[in-house]
Design a protein around this motif. Structure first.
Motif, PDB file in Angstrom:
ATOM      1  N   GLU B  75       0.825  -1.212   0.000  1.00 56.53           N
ATOM      2  CA  GLU B  75       0.000   0.000   0.000  1.00 56.53           C
ATOM      3  C   GLU B  75       0.861   1.266   0.000  1.00 56.53           C
ATOM      4  OE1 GLU B  75      -2.258  -1.099   3.428  1.00 56.53           O
ATOM      5  OE2 GLU B  75      -2.957  -2.826   2.252  1.00 56.53           O
ATOM      6  N   ARG B  78       2.395   1.725  -3.395  1.00 56.01           N
ATOM      7  CA  ARG B  78       1.478   2.163  -4.449  1.00 56.01           C
ATOM      8  C   ARG B  78       1.031   3.615  -4.264  1.00 56.01           C
ATOM      9  NH1 ARG B  78       0.275  -3.414  -4.232  1.00 56.01           N
ATOM     10  NH2 ARG B  78      -1.241  -3.193  -2.566  1.00 56.01           N
ATOM     11  N   ARG B  79       1.011   4.103  -3.003  1.00 54.60           N
ATOM     12  CA  ARG B  79       0.661   5.507  -2.788  1.00 54.60           C
ATOM     13  C   ARG B  79       1.747   6.432  -3.329  1.00 54.60           C
ATOM     14  NH1 ARG B  79      -1.677   4.727   3.361  1.00 54.60           N
ATOM     15  NH2 ARG B  79      -3.322   3.295   2.687  1.00 54.60           N
ATOM     16  N   VAL B  81       3.600   5.660  -6.079  1.00 58.55           N
ATOM     17  CA  VAL B  81       3.820   5.379  -7.494  1.00 58.55           C
ATOM     18  C   VAL B  81       2.522   5.725  -8.219  1.00 58.55           C
ATOM     19  CG1 VAL B  81       4.185   3.563  -9.199  1.00 58.55           C
ATOM     20  CG2 VAL B  81       5.488   3.530  -7.063  1.00 58.55           C
ATOM     21  N   MET B  94     -17.469   8.434  -6.854  1.00 55.29           N
ATOM     22  CA  MET B  94     -16.778   9.614  -6.330  1.00 55.29           C
ATOM     23  C   MET B  94     -16.768  10.681  -7.407  1.00 55.29           C
ATOM     24  SD  MET B  94     -13.351   8.181  -4.517  1.00 55.29           S
ATOM     25  CE  MET B  94     -13.347   6.818  -3.370  1.00 55.29           C
ATOM     26  N   ILE B 102      -7.812  11.283  -4.097  1.00 54.80           N
ATOM     27  CA  ILE B 102      -7.890  10.092  -3.234  1.00 54.80           C
ATOM     28  C   ILE B 102      -6.535   9.715  -2.635  1.00 54.80           C
ATOM     29  CG2 ILE B 102      -7.793   8.437  -5.180  1.00 54.80           C
ATOM     30  CD1 ILE B 102      -9.789   7.943  -1.941  1.00 54.80           C
ATOM     31  N   THR B 103      -5.483   9.708  -3.460  1.00 55.66           N
ATOM     32  CA  THR B 103      -4.193   9.276  -2.909  1.00 55.66           C
ATOM     33  C   THR B 103      -3.659  10.258  -1.857  1.00 55.66           C
ATOM     34  OG1 THR B 103      -3.769   8.119  -4.974  1.00 55.66           O
ATOM     35  CG2 THR B 103      -1.923   8.367  -3.499  1.00 55.66           C
ATOM     36  N   LYS B 105      -5.435  11.960   0.068  1.00 51.68           N
ATOM     37  CA  LYS B 105      -6.288  11.701   1.231  1.00 51.68           C
ATOM     38  C   LYS B 105      -5.796  10.464   1.985  1.00 51.68           C
ATOM     39  CE  LYS B 105     -11.161  10.993   2.336  1.00 51.68           C
ATOM     40  NZ  LYS B 105     -12.514  11.010   1.761  1.00 51.68           N
ATOM     41  N   LEU B 106      -5.461   9.416   1.227  1.00 55.77           N
ATOM     42  CA  LEU B 106      -4.962   8.195   1.870  1.00 55.77           C
ATOM     43  C   LEU B 106      -3.625   8.460   2.564  1.00 55.77           C
ATOM     44  CD1 LEU B 106      -5.687   5.528  -0.921  1.00 55.77           C
ATOM     45  CD2 LEU B 106      -7.023   5.995   1.128  1.00 55.77           C
ATOM     46  N   ARG B 151      -5.109  12.052 -11.333  1.00 53.59           N
ATOM     47  CA  ARG B 151      -5.117  11.276 -10.095  1.00 53.59           C
ATOM     48  C   ARG B 151      -3.766  10.596  -9.869  1.00 53.59           C
ATOM     49  NH1 ARG B 151      -9.142   6.347  -9.564  1.00 53.59           N
ATOM     50  NH2 ARG B 151      -7.601   5.485 -10.993  1.00 53.59           N
TER      51      ARG B 151
END
Lengths: 509, 259
Positions: B75, B78-79, B81, B94, B102-103, B105-106, B151
Motif C-alpha cells: 500500500e 502504491r501511494r 507510485v 466519487m 484520493i491518494t 487523502k490516503l 489522479r
C-alpha cells in the motif's frame, strides 16, 4: 368499525415497533454477513443456503417454532421476543442475498484501481465496495421491509401485538371491518416504508440533497415512535399491569373482556393479549408472561398432563389437574367457571333426516359416505382418536380448516359432519344438530380460570374474589353470548357486559 | 550516466497456466520514459504491475530510487507510485475532485491542501474546474483519462506507470492526450514506464523502447537503434506494421490527389 379505529394508533405503534427493530437488527446482521459471504468461497454458499432454508419455512410456522426454541433457551417465549426473533430471521435473506450480489458484481478492474491508488482492504471496502454495492443492498432492505411488515401481522398467536390482532380477532368474530382495518393499515405501512427506503436510496446517490434529509427525518420519526412504544411497554411491564390471555375463538374474547372489566373494577390496570396459540396461552401462564386465562380441563388433561385415561369423576379430574398444575408448573387453578365446552359432533339437519341420525353410533353406519370438517387441531387430538376407534368412524374425506369457517362449510354443504364446540352460538344459527355421544367417550371440557403463580402470590385478595366466580356461568348463557358476537355482530365487550354485571353483583354480595 | 530511478533484476511470474514473465531485467534512468511493447500475452502488463506490486513477483527484485520495493508494504509503495489504468480506472461513485484527491487523502493530507492540489492538477491536464463535482460517468472518454492522469500525479509520485492509457480513445482525443503527456513529461521531468500496443505511440512518447515476447525481454533500445538494428524477425515484424500502414495510407492519399 368506530371501536376498531380507536385502537389503531395503539396497534400501529406496536406493529411499527416490532417491524422496525426487527429490520434494524436484521440489516445490522445481514450486511456484515453478506460481506463475509461475498469474500469467502466456503462461508458464502453455506450462509446463503441457510438463509434460503429459513425463507422456505412459512412465516406462521417460523413464528410458532420460536416459542419452543426460546423456551428451551430459558428466554421469554411468549410476546415480543419470539415474534422479534422470527422477523429478524425472516428479514436476513433478502438483505444477505443482495449484499452478496452487490459485492460479487463489482468489476474486478475497479478493485484493482482501488489497490492501484494505494487503498488498504478496509479502505477499499469503505470507499469503493460499499458505495458501489449500496443500491443493491438498499433494494434488499426494501424487500425485507415489505416482508417484515407482512409477516408481523402473523405475530398475534405467539402473543406479540400488531395489526394482526385486527385480522385474527376479526376472522374469529366474523367482523369483516376489523379484518379490513388490519389488512389495509398493514398494506399502507409497507407502502410507506418502501417509499421511505426509496427516498433514502435517492438521497444516498445524491448526498446532501433534499430527499435524503426528508428521508432521514421521516425514518428518525418512525424509529422515535417505535422507541417510545418500546419504553412505554417496558414501563407497563414493570408497573404491575395484569395481562389476560385468550385463545383464538369468540368465547375466549368474551371471557377475557368480562375478566378485564372485573379486574378494572377492582382497581387493576389490565391488558388483553388476544388470539394466542392454544399451547402458547398455557406456556405463558407457566412462564408468568400471562397472568390470567381460561383453559379447559380436557385440554389440560390430555395435552399438559399427557393422560389418555378418563378421570374417575369431574371433581376427581379437577382435583388432579389442580395439584399437578400447581406442583409442576406453578399455575393456580382459580375456579371452574361452571360451563363445559366439549367437542361435539354435529351434522346438517337434512343429513340427520336422510340417514335418521341421533347418536354417534348411528353416524358410524353411514360415515363412509360423508365428509367431516374440523379446525386444524382436532384431527391430531386424542379425543378424535378415541371417538374414531370406539365408534368405528371412517369418513370419505377429512378436511382441516380455520375454526371460523367450519360451520359455514357445513351449512353450505362442503362438508356434512363437523366437529363443533358445545357452547358455540353458531350451532343453532346454521341449523346444525349435535349427535349424542351415546358411549360417553368425550371427556369433559370444564372451563377453568387459571392464574400464573406470580400473579397469585402478588394478588391474594383478587385471587380470592376470582375464586368466587366458580360455577357462575352455564352453557346456555355462554352459548347466547357467543351467538351475540358470531351472529348478531356485537363486539365481545358488549356481549360480555351482562356477565360482568352479574359477576360484580356477586362480588358485592 | 545518472543513477537508475527504476532498476529491475531478473523479474519472474508464473501462474498455473505457465510462465508469464521470465527473468526480465532493465533500468530506467531518472527523467526517462520507457515504453514496453509486444503482442498480447507477451507479459508487458504483468511486468508493469509487478513494478508497484499490484502483482507480487515470484522472483526478482525491483528498486525504485535505490530502495528495494519488497521492503515496504504494497500500500505504501502504491501511494508513492502513480498508476494510470487502461479502462475503469475511476471510482464511479466519487466526484472528479474526490477521484483526483484520493491518494493525497490516503496519505493523510489536509482537506484544504487536497483541494488546492486538485485545482493545480485539473489545470495541469487542461480540465475545466467546473468539472470538479461531476461524476466520472458524465465525462467523455478523453476527459475521464485526463482525470486518471491527474489522479496518478496527485501525490507527486517519483515514478509514473501507465497501462495502455490512451488505447480506448478515438484518434483525435488520443493525439491530444499524447501531447498533454509530452508536455507533462517535460514540465515535471517524469520518470515513467508505459505499456502500449501502439508502436507509433511508443516512438512518440518514450526515450527508449523495450520489446517483449512470451514473457521475455527481446530488445531494449533507443527508437532509432531499434529501427536500424532489430534484434530478430519478431521485432522486425512488429516494426513493419506501422511502416506498411504508412505506405498504404500514402498511396491512397496520392491517388486521391491525382484524381
Amino acid at each position: 368499525m368506530r371501536e376498531g379505529l380507536d385502537d389503531l394508533p395503539h396497534f400501529l405503534a406496536l406493529h411499527l415497533e416490532l417491524t422496525l427493530f426487527a429490520l434494524l437488527v436484521g440489516v445490522a446482521l445481514s450486511v456484515p454477513l453478506g460481506i463475509i459471504s461475498a469474500k469467502s468461497r466456503v462461508l458464502g454458499p453455506l450462509l446463503l443456503g441457510l438463509a434460503g432454508v429459513a425463507q422456505t419455512i412459512p412465516s406462521l410456522a417460523l413464528l410458532a417454532l420460536m416459542v419452543p426454541c426460546l423456551a428451551a433457551l430459558g428466554a421469554p417465549s411468549i410476546g415480543f421476543l419470539p415474534a422479534f426473533v422470527a422477523l429478524v430471521v425472516y428479514s436476513v435473506l433478502p438483505v444477505l442475498r443482495n449484499t452478496v450480489t452487490g459485492f460479487t458484481n463489482i468489476d474486478p478492474a475497479l478493485l484493482e484501481a482501488a489497490r492501484g491508488v494505494g487503498m488498504s482492504p478496509r479502505q477499499t471496502l469503505y470507499y469503493v465496495e460499499l458505495p458501489t454495492a449500496l443500491p443493491m443492498i438498499a433494494a434488499g432492505v426494501r424487500t425485507a421491509a415489505v416482508w417484515t411488515v407482512g409477516a408481523a401481522t402473523l405475530a398475534t398467536p405467539v402473543g406479540a401485538q400488531s395489526l394482526g390482532n385486527y385480522i385474527f380477532t376479526g376472522l374469529q368474530t366474523r367482523n369483516v371491518s376489523l379484518v379490513l382495518i388490519g389488512c389495509f393499515s398493514a398494506a399502507l405501512l409497507s407502502l410507506v416504508l418502501d417509499g421511505l427506503a426509496r427516498l433514502l436510496l435517492l438521497g444516498v446517490e445524491r448526498p446532501r440533497g433534499a430527499a435524503f434529509g426528508a428521508g432521514i427525518v421521516a425514518l428518525g420519526a418512525l424509529y422515535g415512535c417505535a422507541g417510545l412504544t418500546a419504553i412505554d411497554q417496558l414501563r407497563q411491564g414493570s408497573s404491575g399491569q395484569v395481562i389476560v390471555g385468550t385463545k383464538t375463538f369468540t368465547e375466549q374474547y368474551i371471557l377475557a373482556e368480562a375478566l378485564a372489566g372485573y379486574l378494572r373494577a377492582a382497581g387493576k390496570s389490565v391488558q388483553v393479549a388476544p388470539s394466542l396459540g392454544s399451547s402458547v396461552l398455557f406456556d405463558g401462564l407457566s412462564a408468568g408472561t400471562i397472568d390470567l386465562g381460561v383453559d379447559y380441563s380436557g385440554t389440560i388433561w390430555a395435552n399438559v398432563l399427557k393422560r389418555d385415561d378418563a378421570p374417575a369423576s369431574r371433581d376427581a379430574g379437577l382435583n388432579e389437574i389442580r395439584s399437578a398444575l400447581s406442583n409442576r408448573y406453578g399455575v393456580v387453578l382459580v375456579a371452574p367457571l361452571g360451563f363445559d365446552n366439549t367437542y361435539a359432533i354435529a351434522v346438517r339437519r337434512n343429513v340427520t333426516a336422510t340417514f335418521a341420525l341421533k347418536s354417534l353410533s348411528d353416524l358410524a353406519a353411514h360415515s363412509r359416505d360423508l365428509v367431516i370438517g374440523a379446525d386444524y387441531e382436532f384431527f391430531a387430538r386424542p379425543e378424535w382418536k378415541a371417538l374414531r376407534s370406539r365408534y368405528g368412524l371412517v369418513f370419505r374425506e377429512q378436511r382441516s380448516m380455520d375454526p371460523s369457517l367450519v360451520y359455514q362449510a357445513a351449512s353450505s354443504g362442503q362438508v356434512d359432519v363437523v366437529c363443533a364446540f358445545s357452547t358455540d352460538g353458531r350451532l343453532a344459527a346454521f341449523d346444525l344438530v349435535v349427535l349424542e355421544d351415546n358411549l360417553q367417550v368425550m371427556p369433559r371440557y370444564d372451563a377453568i380460570l387459571l392464574a400464573s403463580g406470580k400473579f397469585a402470590r402478588k394478588n391474594p385478595s383478587v385471587l380470592k374474589a376470582l375464586a368466587g366466580l366458580a360455577g357462575s356461568l352455564d352453557v346456555p348463557h355462554m352459548r347466547a353470548m357467543n351467538k351475540a358476537v358470531d351472529q348478531e355482530g356485537r363486539t365481545p365487550a358488549v356481549a360480555a357486559a351482562p356477565l360482568l354485571q352479574s359477576w360484580l353483583a356477586r362480588a358485592a354480595n | 550516466m545518472p543513477p537508475a530511478m527504476i532498476r529491475v533484476e531478473d523479474l519472474s511470474k508464473s501462474y498455473s497456466s505457465g510462465a508469464v514473465v521470465q527473468g526480465v531485467s532493465f533500468e530506467v534512468p531518472r527523467g526517462e520514459v520507457l515504453s514496453i511493447v509486444g503482442r498480447s500475452g507477451s507479459g508487458k502488463t504483468t511486468t508493469l504491475k509487478m513494478l508497484n506490486r499490484l502483482i507480487e513477483p515470484d522472483a526478482g527484485r525491483v528498486y525504485i530510487d535505490g530502495e528495494d520495493t519488497a521492503k515496504v508494504s504494497g500500500e505504501t509503495l502504491r501511494r508513492n507510485v502513480g498508476y494510470v489504468f487502461q479502462r475503469v480506472g475511476l471510482f464511479p461513485r466519487m466526484t472528479v475532485a474526490e477521484n483526483v484527491g484520493i491518494t493525497p487523502k490516503l496519505l493523510g493530507m489536509a482537506s484544504d491542501q487536497i483541494s488546492r492540489r486538485v485545482d493545480e492538477l485539473l489545470d495541469l491536464v487542461e480540465l475545466d474546474g467546473s468539472l470538479r463535482t461531476r461524476l466520472p460517468s458524465s465525462l467523455s472518454g478523453g476527459e475521464q483519462q485526463r482525470v486518471g492522469l491527474a489522479r496518478a500525479l496527485a501525490a507527486r509520485p517519483r515514478i509514473l506507470l501507465l497501462d495502455e492509457p490512451f488505447a480506448a480513445l478515438d484518434p483525435l482525443t488520443r493525439e491530444r492526450l499524447q501531447q498533454v503527456f509530452l508536455r507533462l513529461r517535460q514540465e515535471l521531468q517524469l520518470t515513467a514506464v508505459l505499456v502500449t500496443h501502439d508502436l507509433v505511440e511508443a516512438f512518440l512518447l518514450s526515450t527508449r523502447i523495450a520489446v517483449m515476447r512470451s514473457g521475455q525481454l527481446i530488445q531494449l533500445a533507443l527508437p532509432e537503434e531499434l529501427l536500424r538494428r532489430p534484434a530478430n524477425s519478431y521485432v522486425r515484424d512488429l516494426l513493419d506494421v506501422p511502416r506498411r500502414q504508412a505506405r498504404l495510407f500514402e498511396r491512397f492519399s496520392e491517388r486521391s490527389e491525382d484524381a
